[in-house]
Enzyme design. Structure first.
Site, mmCIF file in Angstrom:
data_model
loop_
_atom_site.group_PDB
_atom_site.id
_atom_site.type_symbol
_atom_site.label_atom_id
_atom_site.label_comp_id
_atom_site.label_asym_id
_atom_site.label_seq_id
_atom_site.Cartn_x
_atom_site.Cartn_y
_atom_site.Cartn_z
ATOM 1 N N ARG A 1 -81.807 -91.464 -50.572
ATOM 2 C CA ARG A 1 -81.923 -91.012 -51.744
ATOM 3 C C ARG A 1 -83.115 -92.027 -52.762
ATOM 4 N NH1 ARG A 1 -75.936 -89.309 -53.929
ATOM 5 N NH2 ARG A 1 -77.431 -88.445 -55.805
ATOM 6 N N THR B 1 -73.038 -85.508 -49.827
ATOM 7 C CA THR B 1 -73.896 -85.362 -48.848
ATOM 8 C C THR B 1 -72.714 -84.672 -47.865
ATOM 9 O OG1 THR B 1 -75.229 -87.348 -49.201
ATOM 10 C CG2 THR B 1 -75.134 -86.410 -46.973
ATOM 11 N N LEU C 1 -70.282 -91.681 -46.349
ATOM 12 C CA LEU C 1 -71.368 -90.719 -46.805
ATOM 13 C C LEU C 1 -71.231 -90.634 -48.190
ATOM 14 C CD1 LEU C 1 -71.429 -87.993 -44.159
ATOM 15 C CD2 LEU C 1 -73.025 -90.070 -44.546
ATOM 16 N N ASP C 2 -72.309 -90.284 -48.951
ATOM 17 C CA ASP C 2 -72.034 -90.015 -50.448
ATOM 18 C C ASP C 2 -71.433 -88.723 -50.565
ATOM 19 O OD1 ASP C 2 -74.064 -91.888 -51.202
ATOM 20 O OD2 ASP C 2 -75.583 -90.591 -51.073
ATOM 21 N N GLN C 3 -70.675 -88.333 -51.815
ATOM 22 C CA GLN C 3 -69.805 -87.257 -52.187
ATOM 23 C C GLN C 3 -70.601 -86.096 -51.838
ATOM 24 O OE1 GLN C 3 -67.392 -87.691 -55.372
ATOM 25 N NE2 GLN C 3 -66.767 -85.667 -55.481
#
Length: 219
Positions: A146, A56, A52-54
């Protein structure tokens, strides 16, 4: 660093609720990545299965052994695992349900990408139209949700990388939003011949505020 919440565990995997702001993997200028902190918490190594993105928050699968990591990486790649998200977006799609299919540059390579969406609610805040959108991944490209939402004209609130910086600044003043409004909220995995589903509540303060005030929400 606070303990990372564990949602589910069996002999092969652990499902966690990754906090917002925690990077999954270490790198330059990353002080407390998940792949270092979680082993310290558990007392044994973990192996990454997906990311996961940092920025998120949400449900993330990690494996306990290299063999389990290989198995679950393949299950995710074969779409045996369903990953769903919720986001607060600026703007509202004209259709309640649909899909985004535009290609995405994933680590320097143009790849096809597919995201399904459903508008759950929408509302107005001082001239800005916001929407709560539920999203299901058809593919797993880097920053896919995104980018798809930004390309479609409905950027995620608080996304200063792919979104609308000017609108984010205004909405921050109006609502107090300070971070990316995206959560990995629902995960369905196959275990012993059955599907298990795990779900997190939507954490966005702006939604809680609108609901508590009885605001009329319309499509």
């Amino acid at each position: 660093m606070n303990p990372i919440p564990i949602i589910y565990e069996n002999q092969e995997i652990i499902i966690i609720n990754k906090p917002q702001g925690v990077a999954v993997q270490g790198g330059q200028n990353i002080a407390h990545p998940l792949d270092k902190e979680l082993p310290l918490q558990l007392g044994y190594p973990i192996y990454l299965v997906h990311r996961l993105d940092q920025e998120t928050q949400g449900l993330l699968v990690v494996a306990k052994t290299p063999q389990a990591a290989n198995k679950w990486t393949h299950l995710i790649g074969e779409k045996a695992v369903t990953k769903e998200y919720d986001a607060i977006c600026i703007g509202v799609p004209s259709k309640e349900k649909g899909q985004f299919k535009s290609s995405i540059n994933d680590r320097g390579v143009e790849k096809s990408a597919l995201t399904f969406y459903e508008v759950k609610k929408s509302w107005d805040i001082d001239g800005y139209r916001l929407s709560l959108i539920h999203l299901t991944l058809g593919t797993g490209r880097m920053h896919q949700i995104r980018i798809h939402l930004a390309k479609a004209g409905f950027p995620i609130a608080g996304d200063d990388k792919h979104g609308d910086f000017k609108a984010n600044k205004a909405i921050k003043k109006l609502t107090g939003i300070k971070r990316l409004q995206l959560i990995s909220s629902r995960l369905t995995i196959p275990v012993d011949g059955k599907d298990l589903t795990f779900e997190l509540p939507v954490p966005f303060d702006v939604v809680k505020k609108e609901n508590s005030e009885g605001t009329t929400v319309k499509k």
